[in-house]
Structure formats: structure tokens, C-alpha cells
Design an enzyme around this catalytic site. Structure first.
Site, PDB file in Angstrom:
ATOM      1  N   CYS A  89      40.306  55.321  23.766  1.00  0.00           N
ATOM      2  CA  CYS A  89      38.920  55.692  24.128  1.00  0.00           C
ATOM      3  C   CYS A  89      38.869  56.904  25.044  1.00  0.00           C
ATOM      4  CB  CYS A  89      38.237  54.513  24.789  1.00  0.00           C
ATOM      5  SG  CYS A  89      38.326  53.037  23.768  1.00  0.00           S
ATOM      6  N   HIS A 120      32.722  55.933  30.018  1.00  0.00           N
ATOM      7  CA  HIS A 120      32.985  55.324  28.707  1.00  0.00           C
ATOM      8  C   HIS A 120      32.135  54.071  28.560  1.00  0.00           C
ATOM      9  CE1 HIS A 120      34.728  53.644  25.232  1.00  0.00           C
ATOM     10  NE2 HIS A 120      35.499  52.770  25.852  1.00  0.00           N
ATOM     11  N   ASN A 180      30.656  49.625  21.756  1.00  0.00           N
ATOM     12  CA  ASN A 180      31.778  50.471  22.164  1.00  0.00           C
ATOM     13  C   ASN A 180      32.221  51.305  20.956  1.00  0.00           C
ATOM     14  OD1 ASN A 180      34.233  51.564  22.894  1.00  0.00           O
ATOM     15  ND2 ASN A 180      35.042  49.678  23.788  1.00  0.00           N
TER      16      ASN A 180
HETATM   17  N1  COA Z   1      30.645  34.671  21.914  1.00  0.00           N
HETATM   18  C1  COA Z   1      30.678  33.525  22.617  1.00  0.00           C
HETATM   19  N2  COA Z   1      31.688  33.186  23.429  1.00  0.00           N
HETATM   20  C2  COA Z   1      32.708  34.047  23.540  1.00  0.00           C
HETATM   21  C3  COA Z   1      32.745  35.268  22.813  1.00  0.00           C
HETATM   22  C4  COA Z   1      31.647  35.564  21.984  1.00  0.00           C
HETATM   23  N3  COA Z   1      31.557  36.672  21.255  1.00  0.00           N
HETATM   24  N4  COA Z   1      33.882  35.906  23.138  1.00  0.00           N
HETATM   25  C5  COA Z   1      34.544  35.144  24.021  1.00  0.00           C
HETATM   26  N5  COA Z   1      33.839  34.020  24.251  1.00  0.00           N
HETATM   27  C6  COA Z   1      34.184  32.907  25.140  1.00  0.00           C
HETATM   28  C7  COA Z   1      35.656  32.829  25.443  1.00  0.00           C
HETATM   29  O1  COA Z   1      36.324  32.143  24.413  1.00  0.00           O
HETATM   30  C8  COA Z   1      35.661  32.077  26.749  1.00  0.00           C
HETATM   31  O2  COA Z   1      35.519  30.716  26.480  1.00  0.00           O
HETATM   32  P1  COA Z   1      36.286  29.615  27.361  1.00  0.00           P
HETATM   33  O3  COA Z   1      35.759  29.775  28.764  1.00  0.00           O
HETATM   34  O4  COA Z   1      35.905  28.333  26.709  1.00  0.00           O
HETATM   35  O5  COA Z   1      37.741  29.943  27.255  1.00  0.00           O
HETATM   36  C9  COA Z   1      34.388  32.537  27.441  1.00  0.00           C
HETATM   37  O6  COA Z   1      33.577  33.127  26.405  1.00  0.00           O
HETATM   38  C10 COA Z   1      34.613  33.554  28.542  1.00  0.00           C
HETATM   39  O7  COA Z   1      35.512  34.530  28.076  1.00  0.00           O
HETATM   40  P2  COA Z   1      36.005  35.687  29.000  1.00  0.00           P
HETATM   41  O8  COA Z   1      37.014  36.481  28.263  1.00  0.00           O
HETATM   42  O9  COA Z   1      36.370  35.158  30.342  1.00  0.00           O
HETATM   43  O10 COA Z   1      34.634  36.510  29.166  1.00  0.00           O
HETATM   44  P3  COA Z   1      34.376  37.823  29.986  1.00  0.00           P
HETATM   45  O11 COA Z   1      33.252  37.617  30.892  1.00  0.00           O
HETATM   46  O12 COA Z   1      35.642  38.413  30.554  1.00  0.00           O
HETATM   47  O13 COA Z   1      33.867  38.819  28.824  1.00  0.00           O
HETATM   48  C11 COA Z   1      34.626  40.622  27.462  1.00  0.00           C
HETATM   49  C12 COA Z   1      34.714  39.123  27.741  1.00  0.00           C
HETATM   50  C13 COA Z   1      35.612  40.962  26.330  1.00  0.00           C
HETATM   51  C14 COA Z   1      33.218  40.960  27.038  1.00  0.00           C
HETATM   52  C15 COA Z   1      35.005  41.398  28.752  1.00  0.00           C
HETATM   53  O14 COA Z   1      36.175  40.864  29.311  1.00  0.00           O
HETATM   54  C16 COA Z   1      35.182  42.860  28.485  1.00  0.00           C
HETATM   55  O15 COA Z   1      34.271  43.569  28.145  1.00  0.00           O
HETATM   56  N6  COA Z   1      36.413  43.373  28.700  1.00  0.00           N
HETATM   57  C17 COA Z   1      36.701  44.766  28.440  1.00  0.00           C
HETATM   58  C18 COA Z   1      36.936  44.955  26.966  1.00  0.00           C
HETATM   59  C19 COA Z   1      36.943  46.404  26.586  1.00  0.00           C
HETATM   60  O16 COA Z   1      36.334  47.203  27.208  1.00  0.00           O
HETATM   61  N7  COA Z   1      37.667  46.688  25.521  1.00  0.00           N
HETATM   62  C20 COA Z   1      37.732  47.992  24.965  1.00  0.00           C
HETATM   63  C21 COA Z   1      38.499  48.886  25.804  1.00  0.00           C
HETATM   64  S1  COA Z   1      38.199  50.526  25.352  1.00  0.00           S
END
Ligand code: COA
Length: 302
Positions: A93, A229, A259
Site C-alpha cells: 500500500c 492511507h 482499502n
Molecule cells: N464480520 C463480523 N465479525 C468479524 C469480521 C467480520 N467481517 N471479521 C472479524 N470478525 C470477528 C473476529 O472473528 C473476532 O471474533 P472473536 O472475538 O469471536 O474472535 C472479532 O470480530 C474481533 O476481531 P478483531 O480482529 O479483534 O477485530 P478488530 O477490531 O481488530 O478489527 C480489523 C479487525 C481487520 C478491521 C482491524 O484489525 C484492522 O483494520 N486492521 C488493519 C488491517 C489493514 O489495514 N490491512 C491492510 C493493510 S494495508
């Protein structure tokens, strides 16, 4: 639509990421999207394709491993070779911001004068659409600029922390006749450690933005626009709170586009210019992060 085939909800996606809509390539050809962005940038610069003397394309996700996308864009623009160099960069990215730095170096040494920099991504075609952790986050998009002398960067900092397992996607590869085929490390869909990426993104931006600004002899108040970003609204909020700068300086569009990897910053830039929020002479700080783990910041006087 997503909750029809994934265990997810609009409420979860909105509160965790800020994303409401994203654009997904279906019948269109990805290279046409990239070419359209390139053609519009060249036209906005008051140039024609043959004036371009270097093409750099940032791209992570693309059907073609080879030939590289910038050669395809060149042909689609109607440029008939042999002409200028073309080169693709893959720095996840961060690719657009890294491409700016590369362009800046080429301009500074007089090796090029009108550089076309395109960032084009079809992230939705490398997502595993049965994996709710990744597929809800991404969208497809393309953005482009033409760099000429005067568009110089004032300051920059790029770093890599070799944590190669936080975001991984492997291309399909063939097994050779000389191996059993068992245990070959071939194609894997996108896998991501979301929380880890979140933490790294906020930490690296908090560490570097103020430092790069100071290295340019500026304060954060001197920066007119922070183009971050667009991966997750909560990441951007955390960075903004850390910098204690007004919300108006941090445009966002992740709500509408998701994204789009390296295309996200040029999309923001384009919207700012067209809506006349970004004006000539404004100081723009761009900050991006991605797989690698890479992080980069560049300050540009527009
Ligand atoms: N819908 C519903 N539930 C979801 C889900 C979705 N699409 N995706 C994940 N979950 C669940 C998980 O399984 C987890 O369940 P659990 O508590 O039973 O294990 C719960 O939601 C929380 O997951 P978690 O990973 O702790 O959530 P988060 O608040 O960290 O958000 C992201 C997840 C991916 C949105 C966040 O971590 C993020 O944006 N990270 C950066 C990713 C990024 O930028 N990637 C590209 C880089 S360029």
C-alpha cells in the site's frame, strides 16, 4: 450483500472499519481502469502521452505477473514504442508514496522530465471471499499523477521491518517434475493479522510523522493536508488524535472506497484537487503502510 454469504453485518463493518461501500471490478478490465486514470492525469497536466518520458506503476494485485502493468498502460495509451522506460513497483500500500520518491530522484538527476505515476489495484480479486477477516475491507481503484520539476518532495522517510507474516498472498506456482509436489509452498489466498497491522500502522505513523515534519523545518501546524492511507477509519483517527491536529486536515474516503491499497492516496489527492480544497503551494504530508511491514512518509509542496 456481504452478509448474504458471510457471517458479518453492516454494523460490524461500519463500527470496526468505517467502510460503508466499496467498488468491485466485475465485467470491466483492470488494465482499462488503470489506463483511464493515467489518461486523465496526462490530460489534467496539459500534456499528451508522447510527452511522458518515464512510467512508474505501483501495483500489488494484478492478473499479469509479466508483462508489467506499466507496459500495458503505455500500449493502451496509444504510445508506440520504442519509447521511454516503464517500471512496476510493488511496495504494498506504500507504492504510490514510494513511487513519488523514485520520481523525485529521477527529476532531480534530470533523467526524466514528465513522469507518469499510476497506482492501480484490484484487491478484491486476491481476497478469499469466504474469509470475513479480509474480504470486507478491500475495494478496487486506480489513481495517477504526472510529476514534473517543481513537484519536489521536501522531506521523506521510508522504513521496512521484516515482519513478513502480517499480510501474505502467494501466487500459484507449478511443481517441477523433479519434486514430489507434496508440501510445495505455493498459492495461498490473502491472510492477514489484522490487529498486528493495526498496531504497527499507528505506531509507525506516531513515530515518524512529527520527525519527518521537523526534518523539513516545519511544524505540524504548517501542514495543510494529511493524506493518510485509507485502510481503516479507526487507524486514521488514532493517528490524528496522536498528532492533535484538526479533523478538517485529514480527508477520508475509506467509507466509500474501502482499502484500495496503493491507489488510496492518489484517490484522496484527486478528490481534494477537484473539490478545490487542495491548492497550489499547499503542504501535503502523505503517510502509508503495508505488507512487509513497510511504512513511509513524504511531504510535498503541491
Ligand atoms: N464480520 C463480523 N465479525 C468479524 C469480521 C467480520 N467481517 N471479521 C472479524 N470478525 C470477528 C473476529 O472473528 C473476532 O471474533 P472473536 O472475538 O469471536 O474472535 C472479532 O470480530 C474481533 O476481531 P478483531 O480482529 O479483534 O477485530 P478488530 O477490531 O481488530 O478489527 C480489523 C479487525 C481487520 C478491521 C482491524 O484489525 C484492522 O483494520 N486492521 C488493519 C488491517 C489493514 O489495514 N490491512 C491492510 C493493510 S494495508
Amino acid at each position: 450483500m456481504l452478509s448474504e454469504f458471510l457471517d458479518t453485518s453492516d454494523e460490524w463493518i461500519t463500527t470496526r472499519t468505517g467502510i460503508k461501500t466499496r467498488h468491485i471490478i466485475t465485467e470491466e478490465r483492470f488494465e482499462d481502469l488503470a489506463t483511464e486514470a493515467a489518461a486523465r492525469a496526462i490530460e489534467s497536466a496539459g500534456l499528451c502521452p508522447d510527452d511522458i518520458d518515464y512510467i512508474i506503476c505501483s501495483n500489488v494485485s494484478n492478473l499479469y505477473v509479466t508483462p508489467h502493468l506499466s507496459s500495458i498502460i503505455m500500449g493502451n495509451l496509444g504510445m508506440k514504442g520504442p519509447l521511454c522506460p516503464t517500471m512496476d513497483v510493488n511496495v504494498a500500500c506504500l507504492g504510490f508514496v514510494q513511487g513519488l520518491d523514485l520520481g523525485d530522484a529521477l527529476l532531480a538527476t534530470g533523467r526524466a522530465h514528465n513522469i507518469l505515476l499510476v497506482a492501480a489495484e484490484e484487491c478484491t480479486r486476491f481476497c478469499d471471499w469466504t474469509d470475513r477477516n479480509c474480504s470486507v475491507l478491500f475495494g478496487d481503484g486506480a489513481g495517477a499523477v504526472v510529476l514534473t520539476k517543481g513537484d519536489n518532495l521536501i522531506a521523506r522517510k521510508f522504513t521496512t521491518t521484516p515482519m513478513t507474516d502480517v499480510i501474505v498472498y502467494k501466487n500459484p506456482m507449478e511443481a517441477t517434475p523433479f519434486e514430489s509436489g507434496e508440501g510445495i509452498d505455493t498459492h495461498s489466498p490473502l491472510v492477514m493479522k489484522g490487529r498486528e497491522v493495526f498496531r504497527m500502522a499507528v505506531t509507525s505513523a506516531a513515530r515518524d510523522i512529527a520527525q519527518v515534519t521537523a526534518s523539513a523545518g516545519l511544524t505540524l501546524d504548517d501542514i495543510d493536508h494529511f493524506l493518510l492511507h485509507q485502510a481503516n477509519l479507526r487507524i486514521n483517527e488514532a493517528i490524528r488524535e496522536n498528532l492533535r491536529q484538526p479533523e478538517a486536515k485529514f480527508p477520508t474516503n475509506v467509507q466509500r472506497f474501502g482499502n484500495t491499497s496503493s491507489a488510496s492516496i492518489p484517490l484522496l489527492l484527486d478528490e481534494g484537487v477537484h473539490e478545490k480544497r487542495i491548492k497550489r503551494g499547499d503542504k501535503i504530508l502523505m503517510s502509508a503502510f503495508g505488507a512487509g511491514f513497510v511504512s513511509g512518509i513524504a511531504i510535498l509542496e503541491y
